[in-house]
Motif scaffolding. Structure first.
Motif, PDB file in Angstrom:
ATOM      1  N   GLN A 138     -90.534 -21.974 -30.168  1.00 39.83           N
ATOM      2  CA  GLN A 138     -89.470 -21.568 -31.081  1.00 39.83           C
ATOM      3  C   GLN A 138     -88.126 -22.101 -30.596  1.00 39.83           C
ATOM      4  O   GLN A 138     -87.283 -22.510 -31.392  1.00 39.83           O
ATOM      5  CB  GLN A 138     -89.427 -20.045 -31.207  1.00 39.83           C
ATOM      6  CG  GLN A 138     -88.524 -19.574 -32.339  1.00 39.83           C
ATOM      7  CD  GLN A 138     -88.381 -18.064 -32.381  1.00 39.83           C
ATOM      8  OE1 GLN A 138     -88.062 -17.430 -31.390  1.00 39.83           O
ATOM      9  NE2 GLN A 138     -88.603 -17.484 -33.550  1.00 39.83           N
ATOM     10  N   THR A 139     -87.936 -22.087 -29.285  1.00 45.26           N
ATOM     11  CA  THR A 139     -86.668 -22.589 -28.739  1.00 45.26           C
ATOM     12  C   THR A 139     -86.479 -24.061 -29.092  1.00 45.26           C
ATOM     13  O   THR A 139     -85.409 -24.480 -29.525  1.00 45.26           O
ATOM     14  CB  THR A 139     -86.628 -22.398 -27.216  1.00 45.26           C
ATOM     15  OG1 THR A 139     -86.835 -21.025 -26.914  1.00 45.26           O
ATOM     16  CG2 THR A 139     -85.291 -22.843 -26.639  1.00 45.26           C
ATOM     17  N   PHE A 174     -85.647 -24.392 -32.724  1.00 45.39           N
ATOM     18  CA  PHE A 174     -84.243 -24.070 -32.996  1.00 45.39           C
ATOM     19  C   PHE A 174     -83.342 -25.225 -32.584  1.00 45.39           C
ATOM     20  O   PHE A 174     -82.358 -25.520 -33.246  1.00 45.39           O
ATOM     21  CB  PHE A 174     -83.819 -22.784 -32.270  1.00 45.39           C
ATOM     22  CG  PHE A 174     -83.994 -21.543 -33.095  1.00 45.39           C
ATOM     23  CD1 PHE A 174     -84.884 -20.560 -32.703  1.00 45.39           C
ATOM     24  CD2 PHE A 174     -83.281 -21.358 -34.261  1.00 45.39           C
ATOM     25  CE1 PHE A 174     -85.064 -19.411 -33.468  1.00 45.39           C
ATOM     26  CE2 PHE A 174     -83.455 -20.205 -35.040  1.00 45.39           C
ATOM     27  CZ  PHE A 174     -84.358 -19.243 -34.635  1.00 45.39           C
ATOM     28  N   ALA A 175     -83.674 -25.858 -31.463  1.00 48.01           N
ATOM     29  CA  ALA A 175     -82.860 -26.998 -31.007  1.00 48.01           C
ATOM     30  C   ALA A 175     -82.894 -28.104 -32.058  1.00 48.01           C
ATOM     31  O   ALA A 175     -81.864 -28.688 -32.399  1.00 48.01           O
ATOM     32  CB  ALA A 175     -83.378 -27.499 -29.665  1.00 48.01           C
ATOM     33  N   MET A 187     -86.878 -22.784 -40.605  1.00 49.64           N
ATOM     34  CA  MET A 187     -87.794 -22.548 -39.482  1.00 49.64           C
ATOM     35  C   MET A 187     -89.084 -21.966 -40.020  1.00 49.64           C
ATOM     36  O   MET A 187     -89.073 -21.081 -40.873  1.00 49.64           O
ATOM     37  CB  MET A 187     -87.162 -21.555 -38.495  1.00 49.64           C
ATOM     38  CG  MET A 187     -85.946 -22.091 -37.797  1.00 49.64           C
ATOM     39  SD  MET A 187     -86.384 -23.150 -36.406  1.00 49.64           S
ATOM     40  CE  MET A 187     -87.157 -21.981 -35.316  1.00 49.64           C
ATOM     41  N   THR A 188     -90.208 -22.419 -39.503  1.00 50.56           N
ATOM     42  CA  THR A 188     -91.477 -21.925 -40.003  1.00 50.56           C
ATOM     43  C   THR A 188     -92.561 -22.044 -38.934  1.00 50.56           C
ATOM     44  O   THR A 188     -92.396 -22.774 -37.951  1.00 50.56           O
ATOM     45  CB  THR A 188     -91.900 -22.716 -41.265  1.00 50.56           C
ATOM     46  OG1 THR A 188     -93.076 -22.120 -41.812  1.00 50.56           O
ATOM     47  CG2 THR A 188     -92.183 -24.180 -40.939  1.00 50.56           C
ATOM     48  N   ARG A 189     -93.671 -21.325 -39.129  1.00 43.24           N
ATOM     49  CA  ARG A 189     -94.840 -21.502 -38.267  1.00 43.24           C
ATOM     50  C   ARG A 189     -95.768 -22.452 -39.006  1.00 43.24           C
ATOM     51  O   ARG A 189     -96.194 -22.171 -40.115  1.00 43.24           O
ATOM     52  CB  ARG A 189     -95.570 -20.170 -38.047  1.00 43.24           C
ATOM     53  CG  ARG A 189     -94.760 -19.062 -37.477  1.00 43.24           C
ATOM     54  CD  ARG A 189     -94.678 -18.931 -35.967  1.00 43.24           C
ATOM     55  NE  ARG A 189     -95.701 -19.529 -35.167  1.00 43.24           N
ATOM     56  CZ  ARG A 189     -96.692 -18.871 -34.582  1.00 43.24           C
ATOM     57  NH1 ARG A 189     -96.809 -17.567 -34.746  1.00 43.24           N
ATOM     58  NH2 ARG A 189     -97.564 -19.510 -33.846  1.00 43.24           N
ATOM     59  N   GLY A 206     -95.591 -17.425 -26.457  1.00 42.10           N
ATOM     60  CA  GLY A 206     -95.516 -17.740 -27.883  1.00 42.10           C
ATOM     61  C   GLY A 206     -95.544 -19.233 -28.139  1.00 42.10           C
ATOM     62  O   GLY A 206     -95.252 -19.691 -29.247  1.00 42.10           O
ATOM     63  N   TYR A 253     -81.354 -17.812 -29.218  1.00 40.95           N
ATOM     64  CA  TYR A 253     -80.910 -19.208 -29.100  1.00 40.95           C
ATOM     65  C   TYR A 253     -79.382 -19.283 -29.129  1.00 40.95           C
ATOM     66  O   TYR A 253     -78.768 -20.040 -28.385  1.00 40.95           O
ATOM     67  CB  TYR A 253     -81.516 -20.053 -30.222  1.00 40.95           C
ATOM     68  CG  TYR A 253     -81.357 -21.528 -29.965  1.00 40.95           C
ATOM     69  CD1 TYR A 253     -80.292 -22.234 -30.504  1.00 40.95           C
ATOM     70  CD2 TYR A 253     -82.262 -22.207 -29.155  1.00 40.95           C
ATOM     71  CE1 TYR A 253     -80.141 -23.589 -30.246  1.00 40.95           C
ATOM     72  CE2 TYR A 253     -82.116 -23.560 -28.888  1.00 40.95           C
ATOM     73  CZ  TYR A 253     -81.047 -24.242 -29.437  1.00 40.95           C
ATOM     74  OH  TYR A 253     -80.894 -25.576 -29.175  1.00 40.95           O
ATOM     75  N   GLY A 279     -93.733 -15.504 -37.598  1.00 40.85           N
ATOM     76  CA  GLY A 279     -92.937 -16.387 -38.442  1.00 40.85           C
ATOM     77  C   GLY A 279     -92.115 -15.670 -39.472  1.00 40.85           C
ATOM     78  O   GLY A 279     -91.420 -16.290 -40.269  1.00 40.85           O
ATOM     79  N   GLY A 335     -90.181 -15.631 -30.969  1.00 38.82           N
ATOM     80  CA  GLY A 335     -91.152 -16.622 -30.517  1.00 38.82           C
ATOM     81  C   GLY A 335     -92.593 -16.233 -30.714  1.00 38.82           C
ATOM     82  O   GLY A 335     -93.497 -16.831 -30.122  1.00 38.82           O
ATOM     83  N   ARG A 355     -80.892 -27.099 -35.155  1.00 40.78           N
ATOM     84  CA  ARG A 355     -79.442 -27.221 -34.955  1.00 40.78           C
ATOM     85  C   ARG A 355     -78.996 -28.684 -34.975  1.00 40.78           C
ATOM     86  O   ARG A 355     -77.953 -29.034 -35.501  1.00 40.78           O
ATOM     87  CB  ARG A 355     -79.027 -26.592 -33.622  1.00 40.78           C
ATOM     88  CG  ARG A 355     -79.139 -25.087 -33.608  1.00 40.78           C
ATOM     89  CD  ARG A 355     -77.978 -24.439 -34.362  1.00 40.78           C
ATOM     90  NE  ARG A 355     -78.280 -23.052 -34.697  1.00 40.78           N
ATOM     91  CZ  ARG A 355     -78.157 -22.023 -33.890  1.00 40.78           C
ATOM     92  NH1 ARG A 355     -77.706 -22.202 -32.671  1.00 40.78           N
ATOM     93  NH2 ARG A 355     -78.477 -20.811 -34.288  1.00 40.78           N
ATOM     94  N   SER A 411     -97.258 -22.834 -32.488  1.00 40.72           N
ATOM     95  CA  SER A 411     -96.057 -23.647 -32.371  1.00 40.72           C
ATOM     96  C   SER A 411     -95.122 -23.292 -33.520  1.00 40.72           C
ATOM     97  O   SER A 411     -95.469 -22.482 -34.385  1.00 40.72           O
ATOM     98  CB  SER A 411     -96.408 -25.132 -32.403  1.00 40.72           C
ATOM     99  OG  SER A 411     -97.131 -25.427 -33.569  1.00 40.72           O
ATOM    100  N   TYR A 412     -93.952 -23.861 -33.506  1.00 40.84           N
ATOM    101  CA  TYR A 412     -92.949 -23.652 -34.554  1.00 40.84           C
ATOM    102  C   TYR A 412     -92.526 -25.003 -35.101  1.00 40.84           C
ATOM    103  O   TYR A 412     -92.704 -26.028 -34.455  1.00 40.84           O
ATOM    104  CB  TYR A 412     -91.728 -22.915 -33.991  1.00 40.84           C
ATOM    105  CG  TYR A 412     -91.980 -21.439 -33.805  1.00 40.84           C
ATOM    106  CD1 TYR A 412     -92.703 -20.982 -32.708  1.00 40.84           C
ATOM    107  CD2 TYR A 412     -91.532 -20.510 -34.736  1.00 40.84           C
ATOM    108  CE1 TYR A 412     -92.971 -19.629 -32.546  1.00 40.84           C
ATOM    109  CE2 TYR A 412     -91.788 -19.151 -34.578  1.00 40.84           C
ATOM    110  CZ  TYR A 412     -92.506 -18.731 -33.479  1.00 40.84           C
ATOM    111  OH  TYR A 412     -92.770 -17.390 -33.323  1.00 40.84           O
ATOM    112  N   MET A 459     -87.868 -14.416 -36.654  1.00 43.75           N
ATOM    113  CA  MET A 459     -87.007 -15.602 -36.630  1.00 43.75           C
ATOM    114  C   MET A 459     -85.572 -15.207 -36.314  1.00 43.75           C
ATOM    115  O   MET A 459     -84.846 -15.917 -35.602  1.00 43.75           O
ATOM    116  CB  MET A 459     -87.050 -16.339 -37.974  1.00 43.75           C
ATOM    117  CG  MET A 459     -88.383 -17.003 -38.253  1.00 43.75           C
ATOM    118  SD  MET A 459     -88.734 -18.305 -37.029  1.00 43.75           S
ATOM    119  CE  MET A 459     -90.079 -19.136 -37.850  1.00 43.75           C
TER     120      MET A 459
END
Lengths: 378, 75
Positions: free
Chosen positions: B11-12, B15-16, B30-32, A225, A47, A35, A32, B19, B43-44, A40
């Motif tokens: 990030q959570t 990921f949600a 996934m990226t910033r 984060g 997760y 990148g 978090g 998925r 943020s992600y 990740m």
């Protein structure tokens, strides 16, 4: 060595747990935060663990799985978040200090549900009385860490649901053994558990299932984060309750522990442990002078068995057993309230707690060694 | 090819979203997100092909998932 101290922490874990921790130590960076791939990867491990825990407890929203350092942190978080100035808590007579101490520190009034050991019906009757006296938050130890006594969760939940009263469940000794389907228990506001006992994760992990939206105030504020330009703590889950870098290697291990339980199935684990516990109780009863705290109905107990002798201090017994390579715990087990309820406060008890990886052979050897210790002392 | 960023708060959450989209057969990474594309700092996001954006948005809507924003990146 015979390890019968699983109630403190499980020492033998599924091998996948060790591998996952070791691999994550080398490959998982700060989740978090950045990148790049290792960051990740850490985020993915975490997760994945949220999803596995959610599956075990039948929780639809895995963001309600909050990672903590242990059950004590999870309980403190839930208690401090849900207690208000007008809270009158009710606790069972078998609560751990991780419940009683935060309540005491806050000066929160609490009623103890006085009930004899292994008497679930009496606990429900006491709960009804407590509601009549104004109890508006219940904190329930699902399985006593001293006596293994199982609280009547379904009956308590039905009672509390009828009165609209929330419950914090201390699942420290039940998570991973007794099935807790949170979708069935509508009074549950929070379920707190360690990762390192019957979930077979490493020490330094714990879980809070944040089921109620009334759980608002975190114990810690800090870097999450996320939304960093805002100097206020995020108000969304799980970030609200997870400040600082998470224990990614520990959580990776915990995920494997939870997957192990999902594969083996809790019912299998429970049946195995109950069989071992029954044999242990029988063996101890066979040594004259041993007072064994075992339930007549095996459904009223799981995982943990206490015993004592009038002629041998519990600490001395534990030390003698340790000298023979047998690991148990002696004393008050951080639960003076439980001992007060059972009448063992003055003496304490020796506590043997089995796990899935213990064997009947170990139970037999334990009984022989214990009998020999008693014979040699007397 | 143009890419779309499904920007999330954490990030959570990302990921949600990842998925959910994976479950619908939509491949993402996934990226910033770049700073100027974020609703707020740190943020992600899940990066997908623009061609899959409609399907992705439908999927997220079906699952009651609300991202912070959707931003189109030009390569």
């Amino acid at each position: 060595m015979i390890y019968f101290d699983n109630a403190a922490t499980t020492l033998v874990k599924p091998k996948q747990v060790y591998w996952a921790v070791s691999a994550a130590m080398r490959t998982a960076a700060g989740a978090g935060r950045s990148g790049h791939r290792p960051a990740m990867h850490a985020g993915q491990l975490i997760y994945d663990c949220r999803e596995a825990v959610a599956r075990l407890f039948r929780l639809d929203d895995c963001t309600r799985v909050i990672f903590t350092y242990n059950a004590t942190y999870a309980l403190n978080l839930a208690i401090h978040a849900l207690c208000r100035t007008d809270t009158c808590a009710a606790v069972t007579g078998y609560e751990h200090n991780s419940v009683v101490r935060p309540l005491t520190e806050r000066g929160t009034e609490y009623i103890v549900l006085e009930s004899p050991l292994f008497d679930g019906a009496a606990m429900v009757t006491a709960a009804e009385k407590a509601i009549g006296l104004g109890a508006n938050l219940f904190i329930v130890n699902h399985v006593s860490n001293v006596f293994g006594a199982v609280a009547p969760l379904a009956a308590l939940d039905a009672l509390l649901t009828a009165h609209g009263i929330p419950m914090i469940l201390d699942a420290s000794q039940s998570a991973g053994i007794l099935d807790i389907d949170v979708s069935r228990y509508t009074s549950l506001a929070a379920v707190c558990m360690p990762g390192h006992k019957a979930l077979y994760g490493p020490q330094g992990t714990g879980v809070l299932l944040a089921l109620s939206d009334e759980l608002r105030a975190p114990l810690l504020q800090g870097g999450t984060g996320s939304v960093s330009s805002d100097i206020r703590q995020p108000d969304f889950l799980p970030d609200r309750f997870e400040s600082g870098t998470l224990n990614a290697p520990g959580i990776a291990g915990l995920a494997e522990g939870v997957r192990f339980i999902l594969r083996v199935e809790q019912d299998t684990i429970l049946r195995r442990e109950r069989k071992l516990l029954h044999a242990l109780a029988q063996g101890l009863r066979g040594v004259p002078g041993t007072e064994v705290f075992a339930a007549d109905d095996e459904r009223a107990q799981c995982g943990v068995l206490s015993f004592r002798r009038a002629d041998f201090a519990c600490e001395g017994l534990a030390e003698a057993l340790a000298a023979r390579g047998i690991c148990v715990r002696a004393g008050l087990h951080c639960s003076p309230l439980a001992h007060r309820s059972a009448g063992t406060l003055a003496s304490g008890t020796v506590r043997a707690s089995v796990g899935y990886f213990n064997t009947m052979g170990e139970v037999e050897r334990f009984t022989q060694e214990y009998a020999d210790i008693v014979k040699k002392k007397l | 090819m143009h890419k779309a960023l499904i920007v999330c708060r954490s990030q959570t959450e990302a990921f949600a979203a990842y998925r959910l989209l994976e479950g619908a057969g939509i491949r993402g990474a996934m990226t910033r997100p770049p700073r100027q594309d974020r609703t707020s700092s740190c943020s992600y996001a899940v990066r997908i092909d623009c061609s899959e954006l409609d399907a992705a948005q439908r999927r997220l809507q079906e699952k009651n998932f609300v991202p912070c924003k959707v931003h189109i990146l030009e390569d």
